[in-house]
Enzyme design. Structure first.
Site, short mmCIF file in Angstrom:
data_model
loop_
_atom_site.label_atom_id
_atom_site.label_comp_id
_atom_site.label_asym_id
_atom_site.label_seq_id
_atom_site.Cartn_x
_atom_site.Cartn_y
_atom_site.Cartn_z
N THR A 95 0.86 -1.19 0.00
CA THR A 95 0.00 0.00 0.00
C THR A 95 0.90 1.23 0.00
OG1 THR A 95 -1.62 -1.22 1.30
CG2 THR A 95 -1.88 1.18 1.19
N LYS A 170 -7.19 1.65 -2.94
CA LYS A 170 -6.76 1.06 -1.65
C LYS A 170 -6.80 2.10 -0.53
CE LYS A 170 -4.83 -1.59 1.42
NZ LYS A 170 -5.68 -2.47 2.23
P1 NAP Z 1 5.29 -6.37 7.60
O1 NAP Z 1 4.86 -7.63 8.23
O2 NAP Z 1 5.65 -5.20 8.46
O3 NAP Z 1 6.52 -6.71 6.61
C1 NAP Z 1 7.21 -5.68 5.95
C2 NAP Z 1 8.10 -6.29 4.86
O4 NAP Z 1 8.76 -5.20 4.16
C3 NAP Z 1 9.22 -7.18 5.41
O5 NAP Z 1 9.45 -8.23 4.51
C4 NAP Z 1 10.42 -6.21 5.43
O6 NAP Z 1 11.67 -6.84 5.35
C5 NAP Z 1 10.16 -5.46 4.14
N1 NAP Z 1 10.91 -4.19 4.09
C6 NAP Z 1 10.68 -3.08 4.82
N2 NAP Z 1 11.57 -2.12 4.49
C7 NAP Z 1 12.35 -2.64 3.50
C8 NAP Z 1 13.43 -2.14 2.74
N3 NAP Z 1 13.88 -0.87 2.90
N4 NAP Z 1 14.01 -2.96 1.83
C9 NAP Z 1 13.57 -4.21 1.65
N5 NAP Z 1 12.53 -4.75 2.34
C10 NAP Z 1 11.94 -3.97 3.26
O7 NAP Z 1 4.19 -5.81 6.58
P2 NAP Z 1 2.88 -6.54 5.98
O8 NAP Z 1 1.83 -6.53 7.02
O9 NAP Z 1 3.27 -7.79 5.30
O10 NAP Z 1 2.45 -5.43 4.90
C11 NAP Z 1 3.17 -5.23 3.70
C12 NAP Z 1 2.44 -4.18 2.87
O11 NAP Z 1 1.11 -4.64 2.60
C13 NAP Z 1 2.30 -2.81 3.56
O12 NAP Z 1 2.36 -1.80 2.58
C14 NAP Z 1 0.90 -2.89 4.18
O13 NAP Z 1 0.34 -1.61 4.35
C15 NAP Z 1 0.16 -3.71 3.12
N6 NAP Z 1 -0.99 -4.50 3.61
C16 NAP Z 1 -0.92 -5.20 4.78
C17 NAP Z 1 -2.03 -5.94 5.21
C18 NAP Z 1 -2.03 -6.72 6.49
O14 NAP Z 1 -3.12 -7.12 6.94
N7 NAP Z 1 -0.91 -7.00 7.10
C19 NAP Z 1 -3.19 -5.98 4.42
C20 NAP Z 1 -3.22 -5.26 3.22
C21 NAP Z 1 -2.10 -4.53 2.82
P3 NAP Z 1 12.46 -7.26 6.71
O15 NAP Z 1 11.91 -8.59 7.08
O16 NAP Z 1 13.88 -7.27 6.33
O17 NAP Z 1 12.14 -6.19 7.75
#
Ligand code: NAP
Length: 304
Positions: A95, A170
């Protein structure tokens, strides 16, 4: 499903669940995560760990990214495009702002690649089950090529228009998510103040016309006081800030973003979005006047 190798960057809460689902459905998935330990689970399920972003691009025809925010996505694409690939389709499911999606689309196009912004509605459980809703923006021919994969990831994908359209949809969807979470918290706590047990109030909501996926999905977190992140509160604050940048100025928006910003400042960022319940419990008697909520805006439009 499509048996061409798929590349996947970002194995956080969502990426991990989606890749497991792709593997269960016969997908060949090359994976890369900045923190290598987070690859272990999907590699045990059959994913192929890649040493670098460049290797992942070389070995994959369609490359998906799902990382935290705009800065993270831009950093990842710098790596993905650094060895000048061509003829690939890149799909970003993070997002992020519509302008970041359009910037990435232009960058991909300049190097003879295609780009689709395809953020999703739904959290870990729909990701595991392949029942997400996918909001896509980008070239129609690229969307059609990726659609067989979208059909495994989600129960519905919608091609909304040019690049940026998916990200715009979104941000609107997550405004409603925020309203739902804040409304559920305030409603249950208002009832509690008047002697109604939380369990009973949640039953009233969930058994009747007020129920929705959020009220049903988040009730157990409230009842068990367990706010382990499925969708971290810090990410919803990020999305509300992006909506702010996109010009959202409706009556409930400023109080909503203020509430989530303050919850973040109170240390709830790494907990689930439903942890707004804890913040509201502590601050529910605050009654800001509308001039305090919109100090810089002309509020007469909302007062009529
Ligand atoms: P998360 O659990 O916080 O995971 C974040 C991911 O991003 C990890 O793999 C992290 O890698 C990676 N990352 C962060 N900074 C980075 C960088 N500079 N370079 C490379 N990798 C990096 O997040 P999530 O919940 O999966 O959400 C991911 C996205 O989907 C977000 O934009 C969120 O808003 C969206 N989203 C989430 C949900 C939900 O329910 N969780 C639903 C819809 C949309 P590391 O492991 O190395 O930290």
């Amino acid at each position: 499903m499509n048996t061409l190798p798929i590349g996947w960057v970002g194995l956080g809460n969502m990426g991990n669940a989606i890749v497991q689902n792709l593997l269960r459905n016969g997908g060949i998935v090359n994976v890369y995560n900045r923190t290598k330990e987070k690859e272990t689970e999907v590699v045990q399920s059959g994913a192929r760990s890649q040493e670098s972003l460049q290797q992942l691009v070389h070995n994959s025809s369609i490359i998906f990214t799902m990382v935290s925010d705009d800065d993270a996505v831009k950093e990842v694409y710098t790596g993905l495009l650094s060895h000048s690939p061509s003829g690939k389709i890149f799909v970003d499911m993070s997002t992020v702002s519509p302008s970041t999606s359009r910037y990435l689309a232009d960058t991909c196009k300049n190097s003879n690649n295609q780009f689709i912004d395809a953020p999703v509605s739904g959290s870990i459980k729909p990701a595991q089950e392949g029942t997400l809703i996918i909001m896509a923006g980008g070239p129609a021919d690229a969307y059609e090529k990726v659609k067989p994969v979208f059909d495994v990831i989600g129960k519905r994908s919608i091609h909304l228009g040019d690049n940026g359209a998916g990200s715009s949809a979104k941000l609107a969807a997550n405004y409603l998510l925020g309203l739902n979470l804040q409304g559920l918290a305030e409603t249950v706590l208002f009832a509690e103040d008047n002697g109604i047990r939380t369990e009973d109030m949640l039953t009233i909501i969930n058994e009747g016309a007020l129920a929705n996926g959020i009220t049903k999905g988040k009730s157990s977190a409230i009842l068990n006081n367990d706010f382990t992140a499925a969708f971290a509160l810090k990410h919803l604050v990020k999305d509300l800030r992006l909506a702010d940048e996109q010009g959202l100025r409706t009556p409930l928006f400023r109080p909503l973003i203020n509430s989530f910003e303050e919850a973040l400042q109170n240390g709830l960022g790494e907990e689930d979005v439903m942890a707004i319940f804890k913040y509201v419990r502590q601050h529910k008697s605050i009654q800001p006047s509308i001039s305090n909520i919109y100090p810089d805006d002309n509020v007469s439009d909302y007062a009529n």
